[in-house]
Design a protein around this motif. Structure first.
Motif, short mmCIF file in Angstrom:
data_model
loop_
_atom_site.label_atom_id
_atom_site.label_comp_id
_atom_site.label_asym_id
_atom_site.label_seq_id
_atom_site.Cartn_x
_atom_site.Cartn_y
_atom_site.Cartn_z
N ARG A 94 39.54 62.98 1.82
CA ARG A 94 38.73 62.13 0.59
C ARG A 94 39.76 62.31 -0.88
N SER A 95 40.98 63.15 -0.75
CA SER A 95 41.67 63.70 -2.01
C SER A 95 42.70 62.11 -2.30
N HIS A 96 42.52 61.49 -1.21
CA HIS A 96 43.80 60.29 -0.85
C HIS A 96 45.52 59.90 -1.11
N ILE A 129 40.15 47.60 -2.79
CA ILE A 129 40.05 48.69 -1.57
C ILE A 129 38.79 49.96 -2.58
N ALA A 130 38.82 49.51 -4.05
CA ALA A 130 37.86 50.42 -4.25
C ALA A 130 36.75 49.98 -4.07
N SER A 131 36.01 48.85 -3.46
CA SER A 131 35.17 48.61 -3.41
C SER A 131 34.86 49.00 -1.50
N ALA A 132 35.72 48.78 -0.74
CA ALA A 132 35.77 49.25 0.56
C ALA A 132 36.02 50.94 0.56
N HIS A 137 30.47 55.57 2.25
CA HIS A 137 29.32 56.32 2.37
C HIS A 137 27.58 55.85 3.32
N ASP A 138 28.02 54.82 2.20
CA ASP A 138 26.70 53.49 3.17
C ASP A 138 27.11 53.35 4.40
N LEU A 139 28.25 53.54 5.90
CA LEU A 139 28.78 53.18 6.71
C LEU A 139 28.68 54.67 7.61
N GLY A 140 28.34 55.70 7.11
CA GLY A 140 28.50 57.41 7.58
C GLY A 140 30.00 57.63 7.64
N GLU A 143 30.17 61.83 7.70
CA GLU A 143 29.44 62.56 8.15
C GLU A 143 29.48 61.95 10.37
N ASP A 144 30.50 60.86 10.52
CA ASP A 144 31.57 60.51 11.93
C ASP A 144 30.62 59.82 12.65
N GLN A 145 29.71 58.36 11.16
CA GLN A 145 29.20 57.02 12.14
C GLN A 145 30.16 56.60 12.56
N THR A 146 31.18 56.80 11.99
CA THR A 146 32.04 55.34 12.12
C THR A 146 33.56 55.84 11.59
N ASP A 147 34.65 55.49 12.15
CA ASP A 147 35.91 56.09 11.95
C ASP A 147 36.87 54.91 11.44
N HIS A 148 36.20 53.39 11.65
CA HIS A 148 37.18 53.26 11.46
C HIS A 148 36.85 51.67 10.95
N LEU A 149 37.30 51.50 9.41
CA LEU A 149 36.75 49.48 8.49
C LEU A 149 38.00 48.97 8.64
N THR A 150 37.69 47.54 8.15
CA THR A 150 38.25 46.49 8.65
C THR A 150 38.24 45.76 6.94
N PHE A 151 38.81 45.03 6.36
CA PHE A 151 38.29 44.48 5.52
C PHE A 151 39.76 43.86 4.83
N GLU A 152 39.62 42.49 4.25
CA GLU A 152 40.10 41.80 3.29
C GLU A 152 41.05 42.55 1.54
N ASN A 153 41.85 42.11 2.14
CA ASN A 153 42.73 42.62 0.65
C ASN A 153 43.52 41.83 -0.03
N SER A 154 43.16 42.34 -1.78
CA SER A 154 44.23 40.85 -2.31
C SER A 154 45.76 41.18 -2.39
#
Length: 194
Positions: A94-96, A129-132, A137-140, A143-154
């Motif tokens: 949460r705090s990064h 990164i800001a968009s991801a 929140h929408d991915l949950g 709330e432990d609905q997802t535990d990983h995310l991959t995204f393209e970055n500049s």
């Protein structure tokens, strides 16, 4: 220690149990407040019985209180990150705030990471990164609905912090004190193993 029931709201014993667990676990009110995204005064009101946590916060507290602390595992995770041959770093979710970093990541940043330890890396976020982060929140995510995310970055080749990752993988898990952390791994091409 009395175990909290999973399905009911906190009762009069909740505050006493929370205070007992926190003291036994050597976690300060301010630290617990930071983990849960509330103020220290709020934690104090929970412990005194003057206020009850919201359901999400109650569930997080319950998870922390029933999870066994394993400091050896926390130290092993830190050691593995620091010794990794990949571009990785570990932050509080949460705090990064930066907890540890690998040598290849530090080389990518082209700076000594020691002054960054314990500080938020959010100020270095790219637009992707800001968009991801906004999408979590929408991915949950919390709330432990997802535990990983991959995204393209500049990429960014200069100040304020050099970033060479074309793709970023975020993986969320918990340390023994209940702190949600995010392992950030960088890739030159889209990873196919996730």
């Amino acid at each position: 220690m009395k175990r909290l029931p999973e399905a009911i709201a906190p009762d009069k014993d909740f505050g006493r149990l929370l205070r007992q667990w926190r003291r036994t676990s050597d976690i300060k009110q301010s630290r617990l407040a930071d983990i849960l995204g509330v103020t220290q005064a709020t934690v104090s009101r929970w412990e005194s019985g003057a206020q009850s946590p919201a359901p999400l916060q109650y569930n997080l507290i319950h998870q922390m209180m029933t999870r066994k602390r394993n400091f050896r595992l926390d130290h092993a995770i830190k050691r593995l990150v620091m010794q990794s041959s990949q571009r990785v770093h570990l932050i509080e979710d949460r705090s990064h705030r930066l907890l540890c970093v690998s040598s290849p990541r530090e080389a990518e940043w082209q700076r000594d990471a020691t002054p960054l330890l314990g500080t938020s890396l959010w100020r270095f976020a790219t637009p992707e990164i800001a968009s991801a982060e906004k999408s979590l929140h929408d991915l949950g995510w919390h709330e432990d609905q997802t535990d990983h995310l991959t995204f393209e970055n500049s990429r960014r080749d200069g100040d304020p912090l050099r970033i060479v990752d074309s793709y970023i993988l975020w993986e969320r898990f918990f340390l023994s004190d209940g702190t949600a952390v995010r392992l950030t791994t960088g890739f030159d091409q889209q990873p196919n193993h996730v």
